[in-house]
Design a protein around this motif. Sequence first.
Motif, PDB file in Angstrom:
ATOM      1  N   PHE A  88       0.817  -1.218  -0.098  1.00 55.27           N
ATOM      2  CA  PHE A  88       0.068   0.028  -0.086  1.00 55.27           C
ATOM      3  C   PHE A  88       0.989   1.360   0.108  1.00 55.27           C
ATOM      4  N   HIS A  92       1.141   4.246  -2.994  1.00 58.55           N
ATOM      5  CA  HIS A  92       0.760   5.682  -2.801  1.00 58.55           C
ATOM      6  C   HIS A  92       2.206   6.592  -2.791  1.00 58.55           C
ATOM      7  N   VAL A  95       3.138   7.511  -6.319  1.00 58.80           N
ATOM      8  CA  VAL A  95       2.195   8.551  -6.923  1.00 58.80           C
ATOM      9  C   VAL A  95       2.780   9.881  -6.236  1.00 58.80           C
ATOM     10  N   MET A  96       2.957  10.149  -5.008  1.00 62.38           N
ATOM     11  CA  MET A  96       3.282  11.398  -4.313  1.00 62.38           C
ATOM     12  C   MET A  96       4.699  11.632  -4.879  1.00 62.38           C
ATOM     13  N   ASP A 143      -1.590   1.316  14.552  1.00 63.74           N
ATOM     14  CA  ASP A 143      -0.333   2.500  14.647  1.00 63.74           C
ATOM     15  C   ASP A 143       1.014   2.520  13.869  1.00 63.74           C
ATOM     16  N   VAL A 145       1.054   2.087  10.586  1.00 65.02           N
ATOM     17  CA  VAL A 145       0.500   2.957   9.404  1.00 65.02           C
ATOM     18  C   VAL A 145       0.594   4.530   9.532  1.00 65.02           C
ATOM     19  N   LEU A 146       0.001   4.702  10.818  1.00 65.51           N
ATOM     20  CA  LEU A 146       0.012   6.068  11.227  1.00 65.51           C
ATOM     21  C   LEU A 146       1.312   6.743  11.476  1.00 65.51           C
ATOM     22  N   GLY A 149       2.772   7.115   7.731  1.00 73.34           N
ATOM     23  CA  GLY A 149       2.128   8.374   7.472  1.00 73.34           C
ATOM     24  C   GLY A 149       2.990   9.520   7.831  1.00 73.34           C
ATOM     25  N   THR A 150       3.004   9.653   9.063  1.00 73.82           N
ATOM     26  CA  THR A 150       3.920  10.721   9.640  1.00 73.82           C
ATOM     27  C   THR A 150       5.312  10.811   9.071  1.00 73.82           C
ATOM     28  N   GLN A 152       6.290   9.778   6.165  1.00 78.16           N
ATOM     29  CA  GLN A 152       5.989  10.176   4.650  1.00 78.16           C
ATOM     30  C   GLN A 152       5.594  11.741   4.608  1.00 78.16           C
ATOM     31  N   CYS A 153       5.007  12.164   5.597  1.00 78.40           N
ATOM     32  CA  CYS A 153       4.446  13.594   5.742  1.00 78.40           C
ATOM     33  C   CYS A 153       5.892  14.424   5.862  1.00 78.40           C
ATOM     34  N   LEU A 156       7.942  14.431   2.525  1.00 80.21           N
ATOM     35  CA  LEU A 156       7.535  15.186   1.558  1.00 80.21           C
ATOM     36  C   LEU A 156       7.770  16.867   1.915  1.00 80.21           C
TER      37      LEU A 156
ATOM     38  N   PRO B  27       0.344  14.857  12.087  1.00 84.32           N
ATOM     39  CA  PRO B  27       1.419  15.736  12.043  1.00 84.32           C
ATOM     40  C   PRO B  27       0.783  17.223  11.416  1.00 84.32           C
ATOM     41  N   ASP B 115      -0.733  15.330  -3.435  1.00 79.53           N
ATOM     42  CA  ASP B 115       0.051  14.481  -2.208  1.00 79.53           C
ATOM     43  C   ASP B 115      -0.490  14.538  -1.112  1.00 79.53           C
ATOM     44  N   LEU B 119      -2.419  11.605   1.276  1.00 79.88           N
ATOM     45  CA  LEU B 119      -1.714  11.317   2.653  1.00 79.88           C
ATOM     46  C   LEU B 119      -2.977  11.528   3.724  1.00 79.88           C
ATOM     47  N   MET B 123      -4.388   8.672   6.438  1.00 82.43           N
ATOM     48  CA  MET B 123      -4.341   8.620   7.867  1.00 82.43           C
ATOM     49  C   MET B 123      -5.629   9.074   8.501  1.00 82.43           C
TER      50      MET B 123
END
Lengths: 331, 331
Positions: A88, A92, A95-96, A143, A145-146, A149-150, A152-153, A156, B27, B115, B119, B123
Motif C-alpha cells: 500500500f 501511494h 504517486v506522491m 499504529d 501505518v499512522l 504516514g507521519t 512520509q509527511c 514530503l 502531523p 500528495d 496522505l 491517515m
Amino acid sequence: MRPVTQLLLEAREAITPALRDIVDGLPDTLRRVAGYHIGWWDAEGRPISGTGKAIRPALTLACARATGGTATPGVLDAAAAVELVHDFSLLHDDVMDNDTTRRHRPSAWSVFGVDQAILTGDMLLTAAIRRLCDTDLAPVLADAVLELGTGQCADLAFEDASEVSLAECLAMAEGKTGAILGTACELGARAAGATAQAASGYRTFGRQLGVAFQIVDDALSIWGDPLRTGKPIGNDLAARKKSLPVAAALLSDTAAGRELAQVFATTDEFDQTTTARAAELVEQAGGRTWAAAEVDRRIGSALRALADLGPTPDGGAELRAIAALVTNRDH
Amino acid sequence: MRPVTQLLLEAREAITPALRDIVDGLPDTLRRVAGYHIGWWDAEGRPISGTGKAIRPALTLACARATGGTATPGVLDAAAAVELVHDFSLLHDDVMDNDTTRRHRPSAWSVFGVDQAILTGDMLLTAAIRRLCDTDLAPVLADAVLELGTGQCADLAFEDASEVSLAECLAMAEGKTGAILGTACELGARAAGATAQAASGYRTFGRQLGVAFQIVDDALSIWGDPLRTGKPIGNDLAARKKSLPVAAALLSDTAAGRELAQVFATTDEFDQTTTARAAELVEQAGGRTWAAAEVDRRIGSALRALADLGPTPDGGAELRAIAALVTNRDH
C-alpha cells in the motif's frame, strides 16, 4: 541454517496464499493493479517471476521462530498483513513522489493511472488491517501505518525545507521504515504468543534494523547500481531529497557540503552531470562515511537487543542473517 | 422531537471531541488539510463556521437511541469513525474525480495538492479503523471501506463503459453510499448493545436509505441549485458519469434517451448549452421520474425494516425524520 535468500523466498511463498486470498477478493480492475504491483503478473495479466524482497514477512516469521513459535495461520496472516501495508505505502508513495519505476518495472500508477493506484492502495491498506481485526494485533498494525504516514509527511516536507537537522532525518527514517520493520517483528512475536516485554524487545530490534535499512536504501539510490536496485540512479538527488547521506553532507561544514548546498539551491532541473557531481560532493563531504558508520551503530543496537531476548538458536540465527543482508545488500 | 436540522447539529457537536482528538494527533501539515476538509478552518487555518451535513453520525446516534441506548463514549467513537471514513473517501474521490469544489469551497487537493490529500486520506482512514480496534466494531467498519472502494471502482469504470445496466448502477450506489450508511446504523445499534439480529435490521434500514440518498445526490447534481449544493451544476453530466437518472434515461428506449446517448458519445468537452440540453434529455427520457419513484421505493423498504425493529419512540422518530430529510433535501 538455510541461506538468507532461501529464507526470504520461503517467507514469500508462505504468505502467498493469504495475499492471494486478499487480492482475489478485490474487484477485477483493482485485483489486476495489485497483482501487477506485487509482481505476480505483467500489465496484461500474464504471469511473471520475480517479486519484492519480502524482508518484512521474513522478519515476522523469524521473530515467531525466535520466540519458540511456528508459522501458524495467525503468524502467516500477520506477515501477509505487514507486507500488504508495505505494498500500500509503495503504491501511494510512488504517486506522491512521481516515481515512474518500481522493482525494475514501470510503477503501477504509470501503467494503470493515478486513480487506480490510489484506490488499490486504499483497498490493500484496509484489507491488511481487516485481516488482523479478529486478533489483538490490528491496533499494532494500524499504529504502524499512522507512524508511516507521519514519516512520509516529513519526507514530503523535507523536499521544500531549506535546512533539516540530522535528528529530524533520522526521526523520519524511523517513521518511514523503522515503524513497519519494528511492527513486522513485534507482530511475529505476539502472534507466536510472546510476552508483551519480549514483543517490545523484538520491536526494538526491528526498528533499529529499519533505520539501518533506510540508510542503506538512501545510499543505494545515490551510489547503487540501477541494474540491481531497479530504480534509476540519482532519482532522489534530482528530486533534491534530504535523504540521510545528503543531510549529513549538507550539515558537514565542509567545502564539499557548501558546494552541495549551492547545487541544491539552484532551481534548474538536474541533468546527468549535475546528479553525478552532487553524488561526488555528498561523498567528499563525508555523507557516505557517516552513512556506513550509522548503519553499523544501528545494526549494533539491533543485535544487542536481540541478544538480550535470548532467542531460539534457529530464530536468532535467521534474524542475524537478515540483519547482515540488510547491511550488505546491493539492491 | 427536535427538528431534524437540530439533530444533525447535535450529532456534529457530539462527535467533535473525538474528531478533534484524532485530527490533533496528525502531523501539523496533515492536521491543517484534515481540518480544512472537515470545515473547521480555511486554507490559512482561520476558524470558519459551517461543516458537512453529519447525516452518518446522526444515524449512528439515532440507531443507538432506537435500540434503547444512549450516547456512550463507544457510540460516539463509532459515529466519529464513520464520519472520518466518509471524510477519507471524499478526500480521495475528489482527487480521482478531479473535482475542484467540495462543500462550497475549493476541494482539499486543489488547495493543498494531490500528495497532501492522498496522505491525509490515508491517515483519516487508518485512524478511523484504529479508533474502533479495541471493540468488535473495527471489522464492520473495515468491511464497509472495502465495499465503498468496490463501489468507487465501479464508478470509475462506468465513466468509460458504453453500456451499464440499471442493476449495475444500483449495485454501485449500494457500494458507494449504502454500505457506509448501513454501517453507520449497524455500528450505532451494536455499540449500544443491540443483538446481532437487531443490528442487521438497522443495517438494512441504513443501506436502503443510502441508495435513496445516492439517487437524490445524483439528481441534485443534475437539477439542483449550485448555491445550495455547493457544487457546480452539471459536473457529473460533463464527466459523462452514468449516474442513476442518466442510466435510467439511457436505458429508456425513448427518442430523448437515444439523443442523450448520441450527446454522450461525442468526444468534445461539454459546454454549458450541451450540459443543459443533456439535463433536459435525461428528464424527457424519464430519468427524473424514475429517480423519484426509486427513492420512494427505497425509503419505503427502509421504513418497513425500521418498523419491524420496534425502535424506541424517540429513536424511531429521529430515524424517520432523517429519512424524510434525505428524500426532501435540496443540498
